[in-house]
Every structure is written in C-alpha cells, then in structure tokens.
Design a protein around this motif. Structure first.
Motif, PDB file in Angstrom:
ATOM      1  N   ASP A  59       0.851  -1.186   0.000  1.00 15.99           N
ATOM      2  CA  ASP A  59       0.000   0.000   0.000  1.00 15.99           C
ATOM      3  C   ASP A  59       0.890   1.240   0.000  1.00 15.99           C
ATOM      4  O   ASP A  59       2.118   1.138   0.007  1.00 15.99           O
ATOM      5  N   ARG A  60       0.254   2.403   0.003  1.00 13.56           N
ATOM      6  CA  ARG A  60       1.004   3.657  -0.072  1.00 13.56           C
ATOM      7  C   ARG A  60       1.887   3.859   1.164  1.00 13.56           C
ATOM      8  O   ARG A  60       2.996   4.377   1.058  1.00 13.56           O
ATOM      9  N   ALA A  61       1.409   3.442   2.324  1.00 14.59           N
ATOM     10  CA  ALA A  61       2.214   3.591   3.539  1.00 14.59           C
ATOM     11  C   ALA A  61       3.496   2.774   3.438  1.00 14.59           C
ATOM     12  O   ALA A  61       4.574   3.245   3.819  1.00 14.59           O
ATOM     13  N   ALA A  62       3.408   1.560   2.906  1.00 16.68           N
ATOM     14  CA  ALA A  62       4.599   0.717   2.729  1.00 16.68           C
ATOM     15  C   ALA A  62       5.550   1.352   1.722  1.00 16.68           C
ATOM     16  O   ALA A  62       6.770   1.344   1.914  1.00 16.68           O
ATOM     17  N   LEU A  63       4.998   1.905   0.647  1.00 12.55           N
ATOM     18  CA  LEU A  63       5.831   2.585  -0.356  1.00 12.55           C
ATOM     19  C   LEU A  63       6.568   3.764   0.272  1.00 12.55           C
ATOM     20  O   LEU A  63       7.785   3.895   0.109  1.00 12.55           O
ATOM     21  N   ASP A  64       5.840   4.605   0.988  1.00 10.81           N
ATOM     22  CA  ASP A  64       6.455   5.784   1.591  1.00 10.81           C
ATOM     23  C   ASP A  64       7.555   5.398   2.579  1.00 10.81           C
ATOM     24  O   ASP A  64       8.617   6.025   2.610  1.00 10.81           O
ATOM     25  N   ALA A  65       7.307   4.360   3.382  1.00  7.03           N
ATOM     26  CA  ALA A  65       8.310   3.902   4.352  1.00  7.03           C
ATOM     27  C   ALA A  65       9.553   3.402   3.626  1.00  7.03           C
ATOM     28  O   ALA A  65      10.690   3.696   4.029  1.00  7.03           O
ATOM     29  N   TRP A  66       9.356   2.667   2.542  1.00  8.81           N
ATOM     30  CA  TRP A  66      10.483   2.136   1.773  1.00  8.81           C
ATOM     31  C   TRP A  66      11.258   3.266   1.093  1.00  8.81           C
ATOM     32  O   TRP A  66      12.493   3.304   1.150  1.00  8.81           O
ATOM     33  N   LEU A  67      10.551   4.215   0.484  1.00  7.83           N
ATOM     34  CA  LEU A  67      11.216   5.327  -0.189  1.00  7.83           C
ATOM     35  C   LEU A  67      12.057   6.159   0.775  1.00  7.83           C
ATOM     36  O   LEU A  67      13.096   6.700   0.391  1.00  7.83           O
ATOM     37  N   ALA A  68      11.633   6.246   2.011  1.00 12.26           N
ATOM     38  CA  ALA A  68      12.376   7.028   3.006  1.00 12.26           C
ATOM     39  C   ALA A  68      13.745   6.428   3.301  1.00 12.26           C
ATOM     40  O   ALA A  68      14.617   7.115   3.829  1.00 12.26           O
ATOM     41  N   THR A  69      13.959   5.162   2.928  1.00 11.17           N
ATOM     42  CA  THR A  69      15.242   4.501   3.175  1.00 11.17           C
ATOM     43  C   THR A  69      16.168   4.535   1.960  1.00 11.17           C
ATOM     44  O   THR A  69      17.273   3.989   2.019  1.00 11.17           O
ATOM     45  N   ASP A  70      15.744   5.176   0.881  1.00 15.51           N
ATOM     46  CA  ASP A  70      16.569   5.279  -0.326  1.00 15.51           C
ATOM     47  C   ASP A  70      17.806   6.129  -0.018  1.00 15.51           C
ATOM     48  O   ASP A  70      17.684   7.273   0.434  1.00 15.51           O
ATOM     49  N   PRO A  71      18.999   5.591  -0.253  1.00 20.58           N
ATOM     50  CA  PRO A  71      20.215   6.382  -0.019  1.00 20.58           C
ATOM     51  C   PRO A  71      20.222   7.716  -0.760  1.00 20.58           C
ATOM     52  O   PRO A  71      20.765   8.699  -0.246  1.00 20.58           O
ATOM     53  N   TYR A  72      19.620   7.774  -1.934  1.00 16.42           N
ATOM     54  CA  TYR A  72      19.537   9.051  -2.641  1.00 16.42           C
ATOM     55  C   TYR A  72      18.696  10.046  -1.841  1.00 16.42           C
ATOM     56  O   TYR A  72      19.056  11.222  -1.718  1.00 16.42           O
ATOM     57  N   ALA A  73      17.564   9.599  -1.322  1.00 22.94           N
ATOM     58  CA  ALA A  73      16.705  10.478  -0.533  1.00 22.94           C
ATOM     59  C   ALA A  73      17.412  10.912   0.744  1.00 22.94           C
ATOM     60  O   ALA A  73      17.368  12.093   1.117  1.00 22.94           O
ATOM     61  N   ILE A  74      18.070   9.983   1.406  1.00 25.21           N
ATOM     62  CA  ILE A  74      18.783  10.288   2.651  1.00 25.21           C
ATOM     63  C   ILE A  74      19.889  11.317   2.398  1.00 25.21           C
ATOM     64  O   ILE A  74      20.132  12.201   3.225  1.00 25.21           O
TER      65      ILE A  74
END
Length: 98
Positions: A59-74
């Motif tokens: 779901d969207r919550a799982a996507l958002d949680a996963w995207l927050a761990t992207d080294p590019y985003a960090i």
C-alpha cells in the motif's frame, strides 16, 4: 499494488547521485522482485536528472516507508518525488500479466 515513482534531482545533484549510486543500487537489489523497473531519466545533456521506478508494495504507507530509506533520498538528492498507483496495461512482466 503497483506504484510509479518519479523523482527529480536537485540542480547540480550529479555528484551526490554518483557518490551514493552503489548504496542506491544495493537498496534496489535488496527489494528483490518488488522492483519491476528502475533507472535514471536523463536531462537534455544526457546525464541523469532523476529516477523512475515501478514497484510493487502492499500500500502507499509501505511505499512511503520504503522510499524514506533510499540512499539518494537520505543524501538529499531529490528536489521532488511524486508517486501514484500504476496499472501496467501494455507488455506487463509475466508475474503481472492477467
């Protein structure tokens, strides 16, 4: 559920992208079959200007949680990130075919 993710790099972000690329690729690899397609999109100079992903998440919550761990985003690479549910209609991978 499939999602399309479109991220745009901050201006002048190429050095940040290159420095974090190995960690980003490892992050994608660890997601395994959830990644249906991934790669940079290119600017007018044919250099990476952002990322495009098609991923399968619960779901969207799982996507958002996963995207927050992207080294590019960090690392602060992205100017913006857009995500939306996606329906693969033409030439879907075998595991997504009806």
């Amino acid at each position: 559920m499939l999602f399309m993710v479109h991220a745009t790099d901050k201006p002048g972000g190429l050095d940040t992208r290159l420095a974090n690329r190995p960690a980003h690729l490892d992050w994608l690899t660890k997601a395994g079959p959830a990644i249906k397609a991934a790669g940079p999109w290119l600017g007018r100079d044919d250099k990476p200007a952002g990322s495009l992903l098609i991923v399968e998440m619960a779901d969207r919550a799982a996507l958002d949680a996963w995207l927050a761990t992207d080294p590019y985003a960090i690392a602060g690479l992205f100017q913006s990130v857009e995500a939306a549910p996606y329906k693969w209609v033409f030439n879907p991978p075998a595991d997504l075919a009806p």
